[in-house]
Design a protein around this motif. Structure first.
Motif, PDB file in Angstrom:
ATOM      1  N   MET A   1       0.825  -1.196   0.000  1.00 33.87           N
ATOM      2  CA  MET A   1       0.000   0.000   0.000  1.00 33.87           C
ATOM      3  C   MET A   1       0.869   1.260   0.000  1.00 33.87           C
ATOM      4  O   MET A   1       0.602   2.188  -0.748  1.00 33.87           O
ATOM      5  CB  MET A   1      -0.938  -0.013   1.199  1.00 33.87           C
ATOM      6  CG  MET A   1      -1.860   1.180   1.228  1.00 33.87           C
ATOM      7  SD  MET A   1      -3.010   1.221   2.587  1.00 33.87           S
ATOM      8  CE  MET A   1      -4.040  -0.152   2.223  1.00 33.87           C
ATOM      9  N   LEU A   2       1.913   1.253   0.849  1.00 34.90           N
ATOM     10  CA  LEU A   2       2.779   2.433   0.888  1.00 34.90           C
ATOM     11  C   LEU A   2       3.558   2.601  -0.407  1.00 34.90           C
ATOM     12  O   LEU A   2       3.829   3.719  -0.826  1.00 34.90           O
ATOM     13  CB  LEU A   2       3.736   2.349   2.083  1.00 34.90           C
ATOM     14  CG  LEU A   2       3.066   2.464   3.450  1.00 34.90           C
ATOM     15  CD1 LEU A   2       4.089   2.309   4.552  1.00 34.90           C
ATOM     16  CD2 LEU A   2       2.317   3.772   3.589  1.00 34.90           C
ATOM     17  N   GLN A   3       3.897   1.486  -1.049  1.00 43.01           N
ATOM     18  CA  GLN A   3       4.584   1.585  -2.337  1.00 43.01           C
ATOM     19  C   GLN A   3       3.654   2.206  -3.372  1.00 43.01           C
ATOM     20  O   GLN A   3       4.078   3.024  -4.180  1.00 43.01           O
ATOM     21  CB  GLN A   3       5.073   0.220  -2.809  1.00 43.01           C
ATOM     22  CG  GLN A   3       5.890   0.322  -4.083  1.00 43.01           C
ATOM     23  CD  GLN A   3       6.441  -1.011  -4.542  1.00 43.01           C
ATOM     24  OE1 GLN A   3       6.058  -2.047  -4.037  1.00 43.01           O
ATOM     25  NE2 GLN A   3       7.326  -0.982  -5.504  1.00 43.01           N
ATOM     26  N   ASN A   4       2.351   1.844  -3.319  1.00 43.31           N
ATOM     27  CA  ASN A   4       1.374   2.446  -4.232  1.00 43.31           C
ATOM     28  C   ASN A   4       1.303   3.948  -4.024  1.00 43.31           C
ATOM     29  O   ASN A   4       1.249   4.715  -4.988  1.00 43.31           O
ATOM     30  CB  ASN A   4      -0.006   1.835  -4.026  1.00 43.31           C
ATOM     31  CG  ASN A   4      -0.094   0.403  -4.500  1.00 43.31           C
ATOM     32  OD1 ASN A   4       0.791  -0.083  -5.189  1.00 43.31           O
ATOM     33  ND2 ASN A   4      -1.149  -0.272  -4.113  1.00 43.31           N
ATOM     34  N   ILE A   5       1.286   4.370  -2.772  1.00 38.98           N
ATOM     35  CA  ILE A   5       1.219   5.801  -2.459  1.00 38.98           C
ATOM     36  C   ILE A   5       2.459   6.512  -2.996  1.00 38.98           C
ATOM     37  O   ILE A   5       2.361   7.586  -3.590  1.00 38.98           O
ATOM     38  CB  ILE A   5       1.035   6.029  -0.942  1.00 38.98           C
ATOM     39  CG1 ILE A   5      -0.362   5.555  -0.516  1.00 38.98           C
ATOM     40  CG2 ILE A   5       1.249   7.487  -0.572  1.00 38.98           C
ATOM     41  CD1 ILE A   5      -0.600   5.555   0.979  1.00 38.98           C
ATOM     42  N   SER A   6       3.618   5.897  -2.818  1.00 38.14           N
ATOM     43  CA  SER A   6       4.862   6.491  -3.306  1.00 38.14           C
ATOM     44  C   SER A   6       4.848   6.618  -4.824  1.00 38.14           C
ATOM     45  O   SER A   6       5.230   7.658  -5.377  1.00 38.14           O
ATOM     46  CB  SER A   6       6.047   5.638  -2.854  1.00 38.14           C
ATOM     47  OG  SER A   6       7.237   6.121  -3.407  1.00 38.14           O
ATOM     48  N   GLN A  10       4.851  10.075  -7.046  1.00 37.66           N
ATOM     49  CA  GLN A  10       5.803  10.356  -8.126  1.00 37.66           C
ATOM     50  C   GLN A  10       5.076  10.679  -9.424  1.00 37.66           C
ATOM     51  O   GLN A  10       5.453  11.602 -10.143  1.00 37.66           O
ATOM     52  CB  GLN A  10       6.709   9.141  -8.364  1.00 37.66           C
ATOM     53  CG  GLN A  10       7.909   9.057  -7.479  1.00 37.66           C
ATOM     54  CD  GLN A  10       8.785   7.905  -7.919  1.00 37.66           C
ATOM     55  OE1 GLN A  10       8.368   6.758  -7.932  1.00 37.66           O
ATOM     56  NE2 GLN A  10      10.023   8.212  -8.269  1.00 37.66           N
ATOM     57  N   ALA A  11       4.035   9.910  -9.723  1.00 28.21           N
ATOM     58  CA  ALA A  11       3.287  10.117 -10.965  1.00 28.21           C
ATOM     59  C   ALA A  11       2.610  11.484 -10.972  1.00 28.21           C
ATOM     60  O   ALA A  11       2.554  12.150 -12.016  1.00 28.21           O
ATOM     61  CB  ALA A  11       2.268   9.003 -11.164  1.00 28.21           C
ATOM     62  N   LEU A  12       2.098  11.922  -9.820  1.00 32.92           N
ATOM     63  CA  LEU A  12       1.492  13.257  -9.729  1.00 32.92           C
ATOM     64  C   LEU A  12       2.549  14.336  -9.980  1.00 32.92           C
ATOM     65  O   LEU A  12       2.291  15.317 -10.688  1.00 32.92           O
ATOM     66  CB  LEU A  12       0.838  13.470  -8.369  1.00 32.92           C
ATOM     67  CG  LEU A  12      -0.542  12.860  -8.190  1.00 32.92           C
ATOM     68  CD1 LEU A  12      -0.957  12.917  -6.727  1.00 32.92           C
ATOM     69  CD2 LEU A  12      -1.573  13.549  -9.056  1.00 32.92           C
ATOM     70  N   LEU A 108      -5.071  10.128 -11.154  1.00 26.83           N
ATOM     71  CA  LEU A 108      -4.066   9.860 -10.133  1.00 26.83           C
ATOM     72  C   LEU A 108      -4.488  10.429  -8.781  1.00 26.83           C
ATOM     73  O   LEU A 108      -4.309   9.780  -7.741  1.00 26.83           O
ATOM     74  CB  LEU A 108      -2.714  10.452 -10.538  1.00 26.83           C
ATOM     75  CG  LEU A 108      -2.003   9.781 -11.701  1.00 26.83           C
ATOM     76  CD1 LEU A 108      -0.823  10.636 -12.144  1.00 26.83           C
ATOM     77  CD2 LEU A 108      -1.562   8.376 -11.336  1.00 26.83           C
ATOM     78  N   SER A 109      -5.044  11.626  -8.792  1.00 20.42           N
ATOM     79  CA  SER A 109      -5.511  12.251  -7.546  1.00 20.42           C
ATOM     80  C   SER A 109      -6.594  11.406  -6.888  1.00 20.42           C
ATOM     81  O   SER A 109      -6.579  11.195  -5.667  1.00 20.42           O
ATOM     82  CB  SER A 109      -6.060  13.655  -7.810  1.00 20.42           C
ATOM     83  OG  SER A 109      -5.061  14.492  -8.304  1.00 20.42           O
ATOM     84  N   TYR A 110      -7.514  10.893  -7.689  1.00 20.29           N
ATOM     85  CA  TYR A 110      -8.583  10.041  -7.172  1.00 20.29           C
ATOM     86  C   TYR A 110      -8.003   8.748  -6.603  1.00 20.29           C
ATOM     87  O   TYR A 110      -8.387   8.317  -5.508  1.00 20.29           O
ATOM     88  CB  TYR A 110      -9.603   9.739  -8.265  1.00 20.29           C
ATOM     89  CG  TYR A 110     -10.701   8.821  -7.804  1.00 20.29           C
ATOM     90  CD1 TYR A 110     -11.747   9.308  -7.017  1.00 20.29           C
ATOM     91  CD2 TYR A 110     -10.686   7.473  -8.128  1.00 20.29           C
ATOM     92  CE1 TYR A 110     -12.747   8.462  -6.571  1.00 20.29           C
ATOM     93  CE2 TYR A 110     -11.679   6.623  -7.682  1.00 20.29           C
ATOM     94  CZ  TYR A 110     -12.711   7.118  -6.903  1.00 20.29           C
ATOM     95  OH  TYR A 110     -13.690   6.277  -6.457  1.00 20.29           O
ATOM     96  N   GLN A 111      -7.077   8.133  -7.332  1.00 20.91           N
ATOM     97  CA  GLN A 111      -6.470   6.889  -6.851  1.00 20.91           C
ATOM     98  C   GLN A 111      -5.706   7.108  -5.553  1.00 20.91           C
ATOM     99  O   GLN A 111      -5.778   6.282  -4.638  1.00 20.91           O
ATOM    100  CB  GLN A 111      -5.534   6.312  -7.912  1.00 20.91           C
ATOM    101  CG  GLN A 111      -6.249   5.724  -9.091  1.00 20.91           C
ATOM    102  CD  GLN A 111      -5.290   5.238 -10.164  1.00 20.91           C
ATOM    103  OE1 GLN A 111      -4.188   5.768 -10.313  1.00 20.91           O
ATOM    104  NE2 GLN A 111      -5.706   4.233 -10.910  1.00 20.91           N
ATOM    105  N   LEU A 112      -4.975   8.209  -5.457  1.00 25.35           N
ATOM    106  CA  LEU A 112      -4.237   8.510  -4.236  1.00 25.35           C
ATOM    107  C   LEU A 112      -5.188   8.728  -3.070  1.00 25.35           C
ATOM    108  O   LEU A 112      -4.958   8.240  -1.958  1.00 25.35           O
ATOM    109  CB  LEU A 112      -3.338   9.733  -4.449  1.00 25.35           C
ATOM    110  CG  LEU A 112      -2.390  10.081  -3.307  1.00 25.35           C
ATOM    111  CD1 LEU A 112      -1.438   8.924  -3.032  1.00 25.35           C
ATOM    112  CD2 LEU A 112      -1.601  11.336  -3.649  1.00 25.35           C
TER     113      LEU A 112
END
Length: 126
Positions: A1-6, A10-12, A108-112
């Motif tokens: 989960m934390l890797q997804n957030i990271s 980065q993508a944002l 990306l904002s929604y996914q985050l």
């Protein structure tokens, strides 16, 4: 989960860089001999994730697994010339790229936001 957030973070950041690069291209659409720029990141990130062998040490099975991605975006200059003055900016392409990037940023904002909601739910349920 934390890797997804990271990765989403980065993508944002890359999306913001891409927006600024496209805006700069549009601002220079009449500048003689201006070569449009583009941001390269997704290909770098895919390669980094495919070759990633780093894994954080977990001393407890309840610890969240972590990895490390050091993928960095870079800006390249395109060598396309579309105007007589040597300028390579294609306004239609740039506007299309800007629209696509805006949709990508919103996604990306929604996914985050959803990742943080999942994290919040997990914390509350403890």
């Amino acid at each position: 989960m934390l890797q997804n957030i990271s990765i989403l973070n980065q993508a944002l950041d890359v999306s913001v860089l891409r927006h600024n690069t496209i805006s700069n291209n549009l601002a220079n659409m009449d500048t003689p001999n201006y070569k449009p720029q583009k941001v390269v990141f997704e290909e770098v990130l895919k390669g980094e994730l495919a070759n990633s062998s780093f894994e954080g040490t977990r001393s407890n099975t309840k610890h969240i697994p972590i990895g490390n991605s050091q993928a960095r975006p870079f800006i390249t200059e395109e060598s396309v010339v579309t105007q007589n003055n040597g300028n390579g900016v294609d306004v239609d392409k740039e506007m299309s790229d800007l629209t696509e990037n805006s949709i990508w940023y919103q996604t990306l904002s929604y996914q985050l936001s959803e990742e943080f909601n999942l994290l919040k739910t997990a914390i509350k349920s403890r």
